[in-house]
Structure formats: structure tokens, C-alpha cells
Design an enzyme around this catalytic site. Structure first.
Site, mmCIF file in Angstrom:
data_model
loop_
_atom_site.group_PDB
_atom_site.id
_atom_site.type_symbol
_atom_site.label_atom_id
_atom_site.label_comp_id
_atom_site.label_asym_id
_atom_site.label_seq_id
_atom_site.Cartn_x
_atom_site.Cartn_y
_atom_site.Cartn_z
ATOM 1 N N ASP A 110 51.290 34.951 64.968
ATOM 2 C CA ASP A 110 51.933 33.623 64.858
ATOM 3 C C ASP A 110 51.647 32.776 66.098
ATOM 4 O O ASP A 110 51.380 31.568 65.995
ATOM 5 C CB ASP A 110 53.453 33.774 64.677
ATOM 6 C CG ASP A 110 53.800 34.474 63.361
ATOM 7 O OD1 ASP A 110 54.923 35.005 63.246
ATOM 8 O OD2 ASP A 110 52.906 34.518 62.471
ATOM 9 N N LEU A 128 34.230 44.086 28.792
ATOM 10 C CA LEU A 128 33.799 45.473 28.683
ATOM 11 C C LEU A 128 34.191 46.028 27.320
ATOM 12 O O LEU A 128 35.277 45.719 26.812
ATOM 13 C CB LEU A 128 34.480 46.330 29.767
ATOM 14 C CG LEU A 128 34.028 46.072 31.197
ATOM 15 C CD1 LEU A 128 34.930 46.806 32.172
ATOM 16 C CD2 LEU A 128 32.590 46.492 31.395
ATOM 17 N N LYS A 167 40.721 50.057 36.964
ATOM 18 C CA LYS A 167 40.645 48.756 36.283
ATOM 19 C C LYS A 167 41.914 47.971 36.627
ATOM 20 O O LYS A 167 42.984 48.212 36.096
ATOM 21 C CB LYS A 167 40.528 48.955 34.779
ATOM 22 C CG LYS A 167 40.212 47.666 34.012
ATOM 23 C CD LYS A 167 39.836 47.950 32.559
ATOM 24 C CE LYS A 167 39.459 46.669 31.817
ATOM 25 N NZ LYS A 167 40.567 45.696 31.732
HETATM 26 N N1 LIG Z 1 35.514 42.838 32.540
HETATM 27 C C1 LIG Z 1 34.877 43.476 33.517
HETATM 28 O O1 LIG Z 1 33.674 43.516 33.589
HETATM 29 C C2 LIG Z 1 35.684 44.191 34.541
HETATM 30 C C3 LIG Z 1 37.034 44.142 34.721
HETATM 31 C C4 LIG Z 1 37.487 44.919 35.812
HETATM 32 C C5 LIG Z 1 38.803 45.074 36.296
HETATM 33 N N2 LIG Z 1 39.861 44.456 35.689
HETATM 34 N N3 LIG Z 1 39.049 45.853 37.375
HETATM 35 C C6 LIG Z 1 38.050 46.504 38.007
HETATM 36 C C7 LIG Z 1 36.728 46.383 37.568
HETATM 37 C C8 LIG Z 1 35.656 47.111 38.284
HETATM 38 N N4 LIG Z 1 35.991 47.803 39.367
HETATM 39 O O2 LIG Z 1 34.512 47.033 37.867
HETATM 40 C C9 LIG Z 1 36.460 45.577 36.471
HETATM 41 S S1 LIG Z 1 34.942 45.213 35.716
#
Ligand SMILES: NC(=O)c1cc2c(N)ncc(C(N)=O)c2s1
Length: 317
Positions: free
Chosen positions: A36, A82, A114
Site C-alpha cells: 500500500d 470441447l 476444467k
Molecule cells: N473449451 C475449451 O477449449 C476449454 C475450456 C477449458 C476450461 N474451462 N478449463 C481449462 C481448460 C484447459 N486447461 O485446457 C479448458 S480448454
């Protein structure tokens, strides 16, 4: 460079280093009072020399006036979704398709948590944070630079003068979500249903002061457009992003076959509650980038990656 400019540059570097240690490494080296004090010194000196304020100064993370609206941003490299796997057999089918498609017996995979947040893309020009956008429909997103700048784990400048686009997931930690909903209930406002909605709602605000108060965080996990892109594997890219100063989730693992992937998935299925943030599954990617270029993508998703989805977690209360 004048003495004042040297002093400003030193103070800015010091704050950027403190931010990196605290928000990226989770390893602060000075007490908050010291942080700070240095920040106050910088603000004071900039107030005396407003013509010397730079856009990458840490005092400029929270912008001034709210935007009038969001502008559209085209993703040079589409942000794909994905395909999903829901059980072990789905994963073994994915692995079989991959090895048949590549005509190989063994493939290294990388498993990553994820993160249950909002996918965003960050563009850096000569090492400076230029623009950040939501995924949108994968091709066109919304410019939310003003809100992403308020996330202190996002570096305003990276360790090399790279022009690079990185992708990741912005999220709200569970603890911040609980505190936010408690405050909203006290104000008789509608609580957010889950941290993902809270993060999305925060990043879609026109006024950056709101996002700045929401304790958002981010993990980066992929590269988009990248001129110097040469690294041969996804795991090397993760390490490189970390060296540039980006926050990478430390739970990623390289697996040499689908059995190891299944062990990793099962390991996390019952340990989500231990995490400070919500996850909704595991992302599995082929490690070798050359294999990505062989398998390519369907219209919607890469053939070289899959998301194992966990059953919906009991609500964070
Ligand atoms: N929709 C996507 O391609 C991804 C979505 C996400 C997600 N929500 N969290 C991690 C990863 C990762 N570590 O690759 C990915 S990749």
C-alpha cells in the site's frame, strides 16, 4: 530519462513484481502495508506529473468512466468448444480414435482441471496487454479489456516483448463467491446461482469498478495467434506461458496412456471440494502439437482433445 521518470519506472516495476508474487505465485514477499505504501507513493508522484502516467502503470488497472457499450472482437484463431466424455468407455473410445487416426500405438496426453468460469482471450503486443475478449460464439467475442485489466493475476506486461494471444478461464474463487452472495443478500439483492454466473456477470459489466471489487482470478491454458510459435508440445507451451509471467494451474499432468488419464480423472472426481475454485471436469489434450495438425478439428471441436465432465457438484453454500 529524467530522475522522475526513473523513479516512476522503479515504483511501477516494484508494484508489478509485488502483484506477480501475490496473485500469480501466491507467495507475497512483503506485507500488505508495504504494498500500500509503494502504491500510494506511485499515485502521489503520478498526480504531480500526470503527463507521465502510462497505460501499463499499475495505477491504471481500474479505468475511469464506464463504457457506453461493448465492441466486437474477431478471434483470429477460433475458440472452439470441447467434445464431452461422461464415463471411462468414452475416454477409451477417444483414445482408440486418436491412435487409429495417427496410426500410432502410444500417445502422450496432458490432463488439466476444467475451470468452471468464463473463457477469455488476451492479446499482447510487444509484451504489453492490449486487448481481452470473451469467447462469444467462438469467432466473435466482446471486448472486456477494461474489466480484465482489473484482475491482478493478469500481467499488464509480460517478460518478453512477445506479440502473442493467450486463452484461459476467468473465474471467481469459492470464498469470493460466498462473500459476494452474503453481501447481496444483506442488500436484499438476488444472489448469484454459482461462481461461474458471478464471474460472467462481473466481466460483462460496463463499469470496471464493479469487476475490480469482485476478486476475480484467471488460469491461462492455451496459445492462440503466436508469431514465434515453435514449441513442439502442449506441456512445453504451458511451461513457456508460466515463464512469461502468466498464471498456470499447477495441477496439470502429462500421462503416457489412457489408463493414467483415467487414474487422474478418478483422483480428482472426489477431491473437487478441496479446491479454492470450482471445476466441472478434466480437459485431456494430446501433448504433441504435430498430432493436433494431423487430426485437426470438426466444425465445432478439436479431435485432439476432449473434456471429461463431472456430475454437477452440490451447490457452494
Ligand atoms: N473449451 C475449451 O477449449 C476449454 C475450456 C477449458 C476450461 N474451462 N478449463 C481449462 C481448460 C484447459 N486447461 O485446457 C479448458 S480448454
Amino acid at each position: 530519462m529524467s530522475e522522475v521518470e526513473k523513479k516512476l519506472a522503479t515504483l511501477r516495476q516494484q508494484i508489478n513484481d509485488y502483484n506477480y508474487q501475490y496473485h500469480v505465485l501466491d507467495a507475497p514477499t512483503v506485507p500488505d502495508a508495504e504494498y500500500d505504501h509503494v502504491m500510494q507513493t506511485l499515485r502521489q508522484l503520478e498526480a504531480e506529473h500526470p503527463e507521465l502516467v502510462t497505460v501499463d502503470s499499475p495505477t491504471q488497472r481500474v479505468g475511469g468512466e464506464p463504457l457506453a457499450g461493448f465492441t466486437k472482437v474477431e478471434h483470429t484463431v477460433p475458440m472452439l468448444s470441447l467434445a464431452n466424455a461422461f464415463n471411462e468407455q468414452d475416454l477409451r473410445n477417444f483414445d482408440r480414435r486418436v491412435r487409429e487416426g495417427l496410426a500410432v500405438d502410444q500417445v502422450d496426453y496432458v490432463c488439466e482441471l476444467k475451470i468452471d468460469g468464463l473463457a477469455v482471450s488476451l492479446r499482447y503486443q510487444d509484451g504489453q496487454f492490449q486487448q481481452g475478449a470473451t469467447r462469444g460464439d467462438g469467432s466473435i467475442g466482446e471486448d472486456i479489456t477494461h474489466n480484465l485489466r482489473t484482475i491482478r493475476s493478469i500481467p499488464l506486461k509480460i517478460k518478453e516483448k512477445q506479440t502473442i494471444e493467450v486463452r484461459g478461464e476467468a473465474f471467481m474463487p469459492k470464498r469470493s463467491f460466498l462473500a459476494l452472495n452474503e453481501a447481496r443478500l444483506e442488500r436484499e439483492e438476488e444472489p448469484f446461482a454459482n461462481p461461474r454466473n458471478a464471474a460472467a456477470g462481473s466481466l460483462r459489466q460496463l463499469d470496471p469498478k464493479i469487476a475490480a471489487a469482485r476478486n476475480l482470478d484467471i488460469y491461462l491454458y492455451a496459445v492462440g495467434k503466436w508469431e514465434a510459435g515453435t514449441l513442439a508440445t502442449h506441456s512445453e507451451r504451458l511451461t513457456y506461458l508460466q515463464e512469461l509471467g502468466f498464471k498456470i494451474n499447477p495441477e496439470w499432468r502429462k500421462c503416457q496412456d489412457i489408463d493414467e488419464v483415467i487414474n487422474y480423472v478418478n483422483g480428482w472426481l472426489n477431491h473437487r471440494a478441496d479446491l479454492a475454485y470450482e471445476i466441472d471436469g478434466i480437459v485431456i489434450k494430446i501433448d504433441r502439437i504435430a498430432y493436433h495438425d494431423i487430426l485437426k478439428t470438426t466444425a465445432k471441436s478439436p479431435r485432439w482433445a476432449i473434456a471429461f465432465k463431472f456430475p454437477a457438484e452440490e451447490a457452494v453454500t
